[in-house]
Design an enzyme around this catalytic site. Structure first.
Site, mmCIF file in Angstrom:
data_model
loop_
_atom_site.group_PDB
_atom_site.id
_atom_site.type_symbol
_atom_site.label_atom_id
_atom_site.label_comp_id
_atom_site.label_asym_id
_atom_site.label_seq_id
_atom_site.Cartn_x
_atom_site.Cartn_y
_atom_site.Cartn_z
ATOM 1 C CG HIS A 1 59.250 69.262 4.242
ATOM 2 N ND1 HIS A 1 58.216 70.028 3.752
ATOM 3 C CD2 HIS A 1 58.670 68.381 5.104
ATOM 4 C CE1 HIS A 1 57.074 69.642 4.300
ATOM 5 N NE2 HIS A 1 57.317 68.627 5.121
ATOM 6 C CD GLU A 2 60.143 64.837 5.782
ATOM 7 O OE1 GLU A 2 59.692 64.770 6.938
ATOM 8 O OE2 GLU A 2 59.409 64.962 4.780
ATOM 9 C CG HIS B 1 58.366 67.752 9.929
ATOM 10 N ND1 HIS B 1 57.166 68.323 10.302
ATOM 11 C CD2 HIS B 1 58.218 67.396 8.632
ATOM 12 C CE1 HIS B 1 56.329 68.304 9.268
ATOM 13 N NE2 HIS B 1 56.941 67.753 8.239
ATOM 14 N N GLY C 1 58.505 61.631 2.428
ATOM 15 C CA GLY C 1 59.318 61.782 3.627
ATOM 16 C C GLY C 1 58.442 61.823 4.865
ATOM 17 C CD GLN D 1 55.693 64.588 9.149
ATOM 18 O OE1 GLN D 1 56.735 64.132 8.686
ATOM 19 N NE2 GLN D 1 54.662 64.917 8.390
ATOM 20 C CB CYS E 1 53.524 68.655 5.027
ATOM 21 S SG CYS E 1 54.038 67.947 6.601
ATOM 22 C CG LEU E 2 52.740 62.399 4.422
ATOM 23 C CD1 LEU E 2 53.455 61.141 4.892
ATOM 24 C CD2 LEU E 2 51.656 62.058 3.410
HETATM 25 NI NI NI Z 1 56.178 67.376 6.335
#
Ligand code: NI
Length: 177
Positions: A134-135, A138, A46, A51, A92-93
């Site tokens: 989670h997304e 963000h 995701g 991000q 998380c990226l």
């Molecule tokens: Ni993340």
């Protein structure tokens, strides 16, 4: 399509609250394509626009094994979340190499526009439900490490800052800025 740079925690831009997408136009379609490319390239499940430093309500997700089922959520809203919760190991990226337990609802219902601007309602459970929560965090400027204890969070912050300083040194030695 072009890959975009993913912001790394503790970059303050990750705490920006995203604004609604005003219309699914050519610019948004390019953003969706770029975000999908960026997510697949980074082997993530995701990615939120936040991000990649675009502060509009848009996320892309693909929790399929085959990595061929992209889900695009524009202006997503969680309209229902189960009282039942489950503790999952999350990553998380934007927080590379860090994994820790976060409690989330096991199921959610989300309304959003799809990549063509059509309304959709998604009933999700399991990994997809966790990923959506989670997304969407963000988009509110929230990174998963904020659910952890301040002690853990500070350790993660120091570790990532040290890593980022080392990466910068290597970059300047090699003449890339
Ligand atoms: Ni993340």
């Amino acid at each position: 399509m072009a890959k975009r740079t993913i912001l790394s925690y503790p970059d303050p831009r990750l705490h920006t609250v995203a604004k609604p997408v005003q219309g699914v136009d050519a610019r948004i379609k390019t953003l969706v394509a770029d975000m999908l490319e960026t997510m697949y390239d980074a082997a993530g499940i995701g990615l939120a626009a936040t991000q990649v430093d675009v502060h509009e309500r848009l996320v892309v997700i693909d929790t399929s094994e085959e990595r061929n089922a992209p889900l695009v959520l524009i202006n997503p809203e969680i309209v229902w979340a189960s009282d039942e919760k489950v503790l999952n190991e999350e990553g998380c990226l934007s927080v590379p190499g860090i994994y820790d337990g976060v409690e989330r609802s096991t199921s959610v219902r989300v309304t959003a526009l799809d990549a063509d601007g059509n309304p959709q309602t998604i009933e999700a459970e399991g990994l997809l439900a966790v990923c959506i929560q989670h997304e969407l965090d963000h988009l509110l400027g929230k990174v998963f490490v904020e659910y952890l204890s301040p002690l853990k969070r500070n350790r993660i912050k120091s570790k990532l800052l040290k890593q980022q300083r080392e990466d910068q040194k290597i970059d300047s030695r090699e003449g890339r800025r």
